[in-house]
Design a protein around this motif. Structure first.
Motif, PDB file in Angstrom:
ATOM      1  N   UNK A 196       0.724  -1.130  -0.182  1.00 29.78           N
ATOM      2  CA  UNK A 196       0.014  -0.038   0.120  1.00 29.78           C
ATOM      3  C   UNK A 196       0.670   1.342   0.006  1.00 29.78           C
ATOM      4  N   UNK A 197       2.016   1.259   0.678  1.00 28.53           N
ATOM      5  CA  UNK A 197       2.842   2.475   0.693  1.00 28.53           C
ATOM      6  C   UNK A 197       4.093   2.416  -0.153  1.00 28.53           C
ATOM      7  N   UNK A 313       1.006   6.861  -3.735  1.00 30.63           N
ATOM      8  CA  UNK A 313       0.474   6.379  -2.522  1.00 30.63           C
ATOM      9  C   UNK A 313      -0.869   6.848  -2.205  1.00 30.63           C
ATOM     10  N   UNK A 314      -1.227   7.845  -2.273  1.00 27.42           N
ATOM     11  CA  UNK A 314      -2.425   8.640  -1.876  1.00 27.42           C
ATOM     12  C   UNK A 314      -3.453   7.816  -2.816  1.00 27.42           C
ATOM     13  N   UNK A 317      -4.250   4.298  -2.145  1.00 26.49           N
ATOM     14  CA  UNK A 317      -4.901   3.688  -1.005  1.00 26.49           C
ATOM     15  C   UNK A 317      -6.602   4.231  -1.117  1.00 26.49           C
ATOM     16  N   UNK A 320      -8.264   1.643  -2.951  1.00 23.67           N
ATOM     17  CA  UNK A 320      -8.765   0.537  -2.175  1.00 23.67           C
ATOM     18  C   UNK A 320      -9.859   1.043  -1.011  1.00 23.67           C
ATOM     19  N   UNK A 321      -9.820   2.306  -0.774  1.00 25.44           N
ATOM     20  CA  UNK A 321     -10.950   2.957  -0.044  1.00 25.44           C
ATOM     21  C   UNK A 321     -12.493   2.766  -0.597  1.00 25.44           C
TER      22      UNK A 321
ATOM     23  N   UNK B 181      -7.648  -3.063   2.254  1.00 27.02           N
ATOM     24  CA  UNK B 181      -8.226  -1.607   2.472  1.00 27.02           C
ATOM     25  C   UNK B 181      -7.637  -1.344   3.892  1.00 27.02           C
ATOM     26  N   UNK B 184      -3.975  -1.233   4.423  1.00 31.08           N
ATOM     27  CA  UNK B 184      -3.380   0.100   3.593  1.00 31.08           C
ATOM     28  C   UNK B 184      -3.506   1.300   4.636  1.00 31.08           C
ATOM     29  N   UNK B 187      -1.024   1.086   7.248  1.00 31.46           N
ATOM     30  CA  UNK B 187       0.331   1.761   6.743  1.00 31.46           C
ATOM     31  C   UNK B 187       0.449   3.414   7.166  1.00 31.46           C
ATOM     32  N   UNK B 188      -0.756   3.996   7.088  1.00 33.00           N
ATOM     33  CA  UNK B 188      -0.697   5.423   7.258  1.00 33.00           C
ATOM     34  C   UNK B 188      -0.475   5.509   9.009  1.00 33.00           C
TER      35      UNK B 188
END
Lengths: 337, 281
Positions: A196-197, A313-314, A317, A320-321, B181, B184, B187-188
């Motif tokens: 994810x990152x 990355x933004x 994510x 996925x959101x 999800x 992810x 990770x933040x």
């Protein structure tokens, strides 16, 4: 054309029968100097029409069968066709080298597909073709070392600023005793978080079977492509049948219920783009399949070229959101205590 | 002695069924056959007083004892699953959802809350195995993701209490994507330098273990909890022999390096608060 050495799917039998007749007629034409050109042409057309009509109306279970076809192009076949100078890199630096996941550096031949040649880290599940090779590759079912090797290679790609291309083709992560001891769940989970990152582009292609966490463990990316006859879901239809219907006999119903085909998944935004397969499936014309796959990867990479790591990355994510279907009646917060 | 017992209706999860407290005023310990008054068991956080056997416990009870004075704000109680795939096996998914909501009085298999633990404001999500086996579909994934977001937006620590059979089959690939999800967003949280305590209770398997549940900075398991990726039945079939004693149990996971601590539920709050004090000083 199907020959006896090829694996035959049940729904292909009518095609093969007609092809048999066609062969006979051609032999007659040759040997007895009968002029059957018109009849042959008519029959050829019938074969084509039949194949087209069967392949235009595939059921979900039939697609699962095509995705598992033993002559279907596997990860190494794709790598050979789409790249040059592939150097396979081995081992997770902790326990060993898993053979069900392979990876390494290569030049992706993007220039052949309207993009540009560039170095990429390519990682994928690998199945075997004969009994010995299948066993060697553990049927494409990785142990934790496979996921950890994949992560090591992805971090290397980030270090050298190279994009990552992953090819998914697994019936699932290996459900063995040692896999559990060495943390199968942790290995997959860690990859989901780190992918994810990852600060470089990731293009994911579901080329065959995409079974559950075992597939997703190398399947988080900026663009998710899927071959037309591949399947991708939370569980294999057989296991779903066994758990929900308590019998192995409902795999076709399970395949239908799971909505696991590329067209199904484009509809719910799990997959961005379908990579078309030739009529008759990828195994019938691998070259056409590689070409379509190369085009799709090239296009996906080109759309990610101008994104800086933090935007990348933004957006990954955020993508996925958006996945999921639910209803929210109100967002009120109430206190208790 | 289980070979003659009929399988329970519902989702078949082998040994990984949750050990719910049986009905009735007196409750027998499954390990020692001792008897205890139900009230006493409830006052003891559903841990059998003499043997320490941990019965399964739902989200609200965890909130009640983890948060100071049992005071907390609930979030996302109005998110509902929709049957996006029109999934039907022997029963339509829509019907399973309705039944689960009736049975549990909850919208889904996870609840989220914020409140104080000691001097620390924390975001907690806790799962309910009683809701379709604690399986993770779109709503569970969304509520967990929001609980993680709440933590890094408010810059507060996160606790997730897991109990689940894994991803929810009836939502197909959408439920699979919830693994990605939730991870992810973790990770933040990690990038923000905030702590995540993952508490694994009996049972935690499949896609939940293979995503957020294994990603704690500190992984804490309850004693005897079954924790794994593949279910015991599947592994047994793969290897063709019986599994070793204690395989995939909390203590096994600790021995193999995948959980930091095995903590008795009665000391869970105290251990987390202590670690929060150490980390958040």
């Amino acid at each position: 054309m199907a020959t006896s050495s090829q694996h035959l799917l049940d729904f292909e039998k009518p095609i093969v029968e007609l092809e048999g007749k066609l062969d006979e007629m051609r032999a007659l034409n040759r040997d007895d100097n009968l002029d059957l050109a018109a009849e042959i042409e008519a029959l050829e057309e019938r074969v084509d029409n039949l194949r087209t009509s069967i392949y235009r109306n595939l059921t979900r279970w039939q697609r699962v069968q095509i995705a598992r076809h033993p002559q279907r192009p596997y990860t190494l076949d794709h790598i050979e066709a789409l790249t040059e100078g592939f150097v396979e890199l081995h081992g997770d630096r902790i326990h060993g080298d898993d053979r069900a996941i392979i990876g390494g550096l290569a030049t992706f031949k993007g220039a052949s597909y309207g993009y540009r040649d560039r170095t990429a880290m390519i990682i994928g599940h690998q199945k075997g073709r004969d009994t010995k090779e299948r066993k060697f590759r553990r049927f494409g079912m990785p142990n934790p070392e496979g996921y950890r090797k994949a992560l090591r290679l992805m971090k290397m790609a980030a270090k050298f600023n190279k994009p990552v291309i992953t090819l998914l083709d697994t019936p699932g992560a290996y459900p063995g005793l040692e896999a559990e001891e060495r943390g199968q769940a942790e290995a997959i989970a860690r990859n989901l978080l780190e992918m994810a990152r990852l600060p470089v582009p990731i293009v994911v292609v579901v080329v065959g079977e995409g079974a559950s966490g075992g597939a997703l463990g190398i399947g988080v990316g900026d663009r998710v492509l899927m071959l037309e006859n591949a399947w991708y879901s939370v569980i294999a239809p057989e296991s779903c049948s066994q758990i929900l219907w308590r019998s192995w006999d409902y795999k076709e119903d399970a395949a239908r219920a799971l909505k696991l085909t590329a067209p199904d998944l484009v509809e719910v935004n799990v997959v961005d783009e379908i990579v078309p397969e030739p009529i008759g499936g990828a195994h019938r014309n691998p070259e056409a399949t590689f070409d379509a796959t190369g085009q799709a990867i090239a296009h996906a990479l080109s759309t990610l070229d101008d994104l800086d790591p933090s935007t990348l990355k933004d957006e990954r994510i955020a993508k996925l959101d958006r996945m999921g279907a639910f209803r929210e009646e109100s967002s009120e917060v109430h206190a208790e205590g | 002695m289980a070979w003659f017992r009929r399988k329970k209706a519902g989702i078949q999860t082998d040994r990984s069924e949750q050990n719910e407290v049986p009905e009735g005023q007196w409750v027998k310990c499954p390990e020692t056959d001792e008897i205890v008054n139900r009230r006493e068991l409830e006052d003891n956080l559903l841990v059998f007083p003499s043997s320490g056997y941990h019965f399964g416990m739902g989200s609200r009870r965890y909130f009640d004892f983890l948060f100071d004075d049992g005071a907390y704000d609930l979030h996302d109680t109005h998110l509902y699953s929709i049957d996006a795939l029109h999934f039907e096996d022997r029963k339509p998914y829509a019907q399973r959802l309705e039944k689960a909501q009736e049975k549990t009085g909850q919208n889904e298999a996870v609840s989220a809350a914020t409140g104080m633990m000691g001097t620390h404001r924390v975001s907690i999500a806790a799962m309910d195995f009683s809701f379709i086996g604690g399986s993770m579909g779109s709503v569970v994934g969304e509520i967990i993701a929001r609980a993680v977001k709440r933590a890094y937006t408010e810059e507060i620590p996160l606790v997730i209490i897991s109990q689940s059979g894994g991803a929810r089959m009836m939502e197909g690939a959408l439920s699979l994507m919830q693994m990605a999800k939730t991870s992810a967003h973790l990770s933040r949280l990690d990038d923000a330098g905030l702590p995540f305590f993952s508490v694994l209770t009996h049972p935690t398997t499949g896609g939940v273990t293979a995503s957020f549940a294994m990603l704690g900075d500190i992984n804490i398991a309850e004693p005897g909890a079954l924790i794994g990726f593949a279910g015991p039945r599947v592994i047994r079939e793969t290897i063709g022999s019986d599994l070793p004693e204690g395989f995939q149990r909390a203590e096994f996971l600790k021995d193999h390096g995948f959980v930091d601590l095995v903590v008795d539920r009665r000391r869970l709050r105290q251990r987390i608060v202590h670690l929060l004090d150490l980390i958040m000083e």
